[in-house]
Each structure stands twice: as structure tokens, then as C-alpha cells.
Design a protein around this motif. Sequence first.
Motif, PDB file in Angstrom:
ATOM      1  N   SER A 110       0.881  -1.469  -0.367  1.00 17.03           N
ATOM      2  CA  SER A 110       0.199   0.123  -0.036  1.00 17.03           C
ATOM      3  C   SER A 110       0.689   1.437   0.229  1.00 17.03           C
ATOM      4  O   SER A 110       0.211   2.432   0.916  1.00 17.03           O
ATOM      5  N   VAL A 111       2.195   1.321  -0.694  1.00 14.21           N
ATOM      6  CA  VAL A 111       3.164   2.156  -0.501  1.00 14.21           C
ATOM      7  C   VAL A 111       3.358   3.231  -1.853  1.00 14.21           C
ATOM      8  O   VAL A 111       2.397   2.530  -2.517  1.00 14.21           O
ATOM      9  N   LYS A 112       4.001   3.842  -2.019  1.00 11.29           N
ATOM     10  CA  LYS A 112       4.004   4.914  -3.867  1.00 11.29           C
ATOM     11  C   LYS A 112       3.823   3.273  -4.765  1.00 11.29           C
ATOM     12  O   LYS A 112       3.162   3.260  -5.729  1.00 11.29           O
ATOM     13  N   ASP A 113       5.110   2.444  -4.901  1.00  6.60           N
ATOM     14  CA  ASP A 113       5.364   1.986  -5.322  1.00  6.60           C
ATOM     15  C   ASP A 113       5.945   0.386  -5.750  1.00  6.60           C
ATOM     16  O   ASP A 113       6.254   0.496  -4.720  1.00  6.60           O
ATOM     17  N   GLU A 114       6.552  -0.224  -6.510  1.00  6.20           N
ATOM     18  CA  GLU A 114       6.652  -1.328  -5.767  1.00  6.20           C
ATOM     19  C   GLU A 114       7.864  -1.579  -6.008  1.00  6.20           C
ATOM     20  O   GLU A 114       8.805  -2.025  -5.406  1.00  6.20           O
ATOM     21  N   VAL A 115       8.939  -0.346  -5.904  1.00  4.42           N
ATOM     22  CA  VAL A 115       9.696  -0.579  -5.934  1.00  4.42           C
ATOM     23  C   VAL A 115      10.126   0.546  -4.671  1.00  4.42           C
ATOM     24  O   VAL A 115      11.138  -0.150  -3.803  1.00  4.42           O
ATOM     25  N   GLU A 116       9.390   1.311  -3.991  1.00  2.14           N
ATOM     26  CA  GLU A 116       9.575   1.804  -2.484  1.00  2.14           C
ATOM     27  C   GLU A 116       9.064   0.807  -1.830  1.00  2.14           C
ATOM     28  O   GLU A 116       9.722   0.124  -1.169  1.00  2.14           O
ATOM     29  N   VAL A 171      15.726  -7.778  -2.309  1.00  2.00           N
ATOM     30  CA  VAL A 171      14.408  -7.508  -2.580  1.00  2.00           C
ATOM     31  C   VAL A 171      14.347  -6.343  -4.297  1.00  2.00           C
ATOM     32  O   VAL A 171      15.050  -5.919  -4.251  1.00  2.00           O
ATOM     33  N   MET A 172      13.313  -6.849  -4.997  1.00  2.00           N
ATOM     34  CA  MET A 172      13.267  -5.840  -6.509  1.00  2.00           C
ATOM     35  C   MET A 172      11.556  -5.578  -6.834  1.00  2.00           C
ATOM     36  O   MET A 172      11.372  -6.069  -6.845  1.00  2.00           O
ATOM     37  N   GLY A 173      11.149  -4.519  -7.495  1.00  2.00           N
ATOM     38  CA  GLY A 173      10.432  -4.317  -7.513  1.00  2.00           C
ATOM     39  C   GLY A 173      10.316  -4.754  -8.973  1.00  2.00           C
ATOM     40  O   GLY A 173      11.107  -4.433 -10.112  1.00  2.00           O
ATOM     41  N   VAL A 174       9.260  -4.764  -9.708  1.00  2.00           N
ATOM     42  CA  VAL A 174       8.807  -5.911 -11.446  1.00  2.00           C
ATOM     43  C   VAL A 174       8.039  -5.326 -11.968  1.00  2.00           C
ATOM     44  O   VAL A 174       6.916  -4.818 -11.767  1.00  2.00           O
ATOM     45  N   ASP A 175       8.438  -4.040 -12.877  1.00  2.00           N
ATOM     46  CA  ASP A 175       7.500  -3.536 -13.741  1.00  2.00           C
ATOM     47  C   ASP A 175       6.419  -4.080 -14.116  1.00  2.00           C
ATOM     48  O   ASP A 175       5.222  -4.199 -14.349  1.00  2.00           O
ATOM     49  N   GLN A 176       6.639  -5.027 -14.948  1.00  2.00           N
ATOM     50  CA  GLN A 176       6.056  -5.822 -15.976  1.00  2.00           C
ATOM     51  C   GLN A 176       6.592  -7.537 -15.543  1.00  2.00           C
ATOM     52  O   GLN A 176       7.311  -7.953 -15.638  1.00  2.00           O
ATOM     53  N   ALA A 177       4.580  -7.971 -15.299  1.00  2.00           N
ATOM     54  CA  ALA A 177       4.781  -9.575 -14.921  1.00  2.00           C
ATOM     55  C   ALA A 177       4.244 -10.121 -16.610  1.00  2.00           C
ATOM     56  O   ALA A 177       4.628  -9.445 -17.621  1.00  2.00           O
ATOM     57  N   GLY A 178       5.354 -11.237 -16.233  1.00  7.85           N
ATOM     58  CA  GLY A 178       5.926 -11.430 -17.783  1.00  7.85           C
ATOM     59  C   GLY A 178       4.446 -13.158 -18.403  1.00  7.85           C
ATOM     60  O   GLY A 178       3.853 -13.599 -19.109  1.00  7.85           O
ATOM     61  N   LEU A 179       3.809 -13.083 -16.363  1.00 12.69           N
ATOM     62  CA  LEU A 179       2.432 -13.612 -17.111  1.00 12.69           C
ATOM     63  C   LEU A 179       1.345 -13.625 -16.478  1.00 12.69           C
ATOM     64  O   LEU A 179       1.703 -12.154 -15.664  1.00 12.69           O
ATOM     65  N   GLU A 180       0.773 -13.847 -16.593  1.00 12.26           N
ATOM     66  CA  GLU A 180      -1.743 -12.814 -15.271  1.00 12.26           C
ATOM     67  C   GLU A 180      -0.602 -13.264 -14.057  1.00 12.26           C
ATOM     68  O   GLU A 180      -0.359 -14.373 -14.394  1.00 12.26           O
TER      69      GLU A 180
END
Length: 248
Positions: A110-116, A171-180
Motif C-alpha cells: 500500500s506504498v507509492k509503488d513496487e520499487v518503494e 528484493v526488487m520491484g518488477v514493473d512488468q509481469a511476464g504472465l497473468e
Amino acid sequence: MSRERPHLTVVADANALAKAAADRLLKRINQGSRRLAVCLAGGSTPERLYGLLATEPYCSAVPWNRVHWFWGDDRFVPRNDSRSNAGMARRLLLDRVPAPLGNIHAMPTSVKDEVEAARLYEVELRRFYGAEQLDPGRPLFAMVLMGLGADGHTASLFPGHAGLDETERWVMGVDQAGLEPFVPRVTLTFPALASTREMLFLVSGTGKREVLKRVLCGSDLPAARAYAEGNVVWLVDREAAPERRHVA
Ligand code: 6PG
């Protein structure tokens, strides 16, 4: 550290898979008497396992006060979203057993984005571990549960993603998933996932047979790149197993 070809244990069906996984997890949890951490997997395959652990005899056999629960990855969605891995594991297991709230370490979606979210979760993992560098002799996790996507991904480490070569971050944020589901993700990296006494892959269903065969043949897929300080065990059901594999 084990990087050899995956060793497969084939069981009859999805129920046998959940039971075999529950028995392995319980055995790991009850080795030693100190605080320990378990890293949960998302997706649908572990659902049966989580449901089983909330029932007897498992529920009474787990020392809930000693076990801390983390996630290998999650979808960057609110906890009450049906796609939330933490939401699923809490619904099927952790909200149904006497697990102290302070022992449940869900990814902060529930924070700004997946990177945060990734930055904050790395801080939490390092604080729990008590050191800046992972020591091969002192694994972060007692057990890491892993899945296998139809494209060969594991956790949220997708084919072709830069995160596959990450060596520093945990840990990393991933902006684009490769699958559903095609939503941003937060994922542990291979070095963090590898810091475990046991890495247990759960693979079920005919839909995974082809990709499992490719992993076994050494194709350069993310799941085939996973390694561990301790054992790597592939628990697969008969439907997912390549033909002519002996059923345990
Ligand atoms: C996720 C998972 C992912 C999962 C595989 C297998 O968030 O999607 O962590 O890595 O383990 O996609 O998913 P299924 O078990 O649903 O086939």
C-alpha cells in the motif's frame, strides 16, 4: 550450495503433494529450538498446502511463536485483492492459526509503488536477519517454497528480466509481469531466495509438464537458475512429471 540438476520426487496427486510438502516443512521447522523464518510462495499450487497446515495434526505441531512468515514475491495489489499472495496465505492459513501478528511479514503493497515496496521489504529482511551481508553458513530461511510458471518463471523472476542477474539487492520491484496477473510485482532475488536450508519447489498438473521437462533438460529458464545454500527439492505430482517417472 547446490546448483546441480534438479532432483525430482514424484507423488501421486495434488493432495499427496500438499501432504508431502507439509511433512517436509514441519520437519524443517522442528529442527532446532530457535526463531526461524519460512518464505511462502504465491500462485495457486501451494493453496492446498496452506489449507492443510491449518488443520490437525499440523496445526498443533507447529511452534507458531517461533516461526516468522515472509513471501518470496507478491503482486503489487491491496491485501484484500483476490490476486494478493499474502491475502491468500492469510485467508487459508495464517488467520486460522495462532500465528502472532508480529511474525507475519507481508510485502508492503500500500506504498507509492513496487520499487518503494521492495526497498522497504529489503530493510525489513535485513533487520530480521541482523546483518547487511548474507552469510552462507547462516541461512536467512529454514525453508523457501517456490513455484514454477508455465513460462519457466519462479517467484516473480520472469524470463528475460534484468532481475535474474541481480547479485546485491535482496528484493526488487518488477514493473512488468511476464504472465497473468499482469500487475507490478515485488520479488526476492536469487541470492536472497538461495539463503535457505531447503528450497522446495511444488509443481502440479499437466499444464506444467512441458516447462518442467525443459527445466530438467537444463534450459536457461529462471526456475532452472534457482539455487540454494542448502537442498533444492522438486516435489511434483504425477500429472506434472515427465513420463515414466517413478512415483514415491
Ligand atoms: C506468483 C507466484 C509465481 C507462481 C507461479 C506458479 O505470484 O504468481 O509466486 O511464481 O509460483 O506462477 O503459479 P501457479 O501455482 O498458480 O501455477
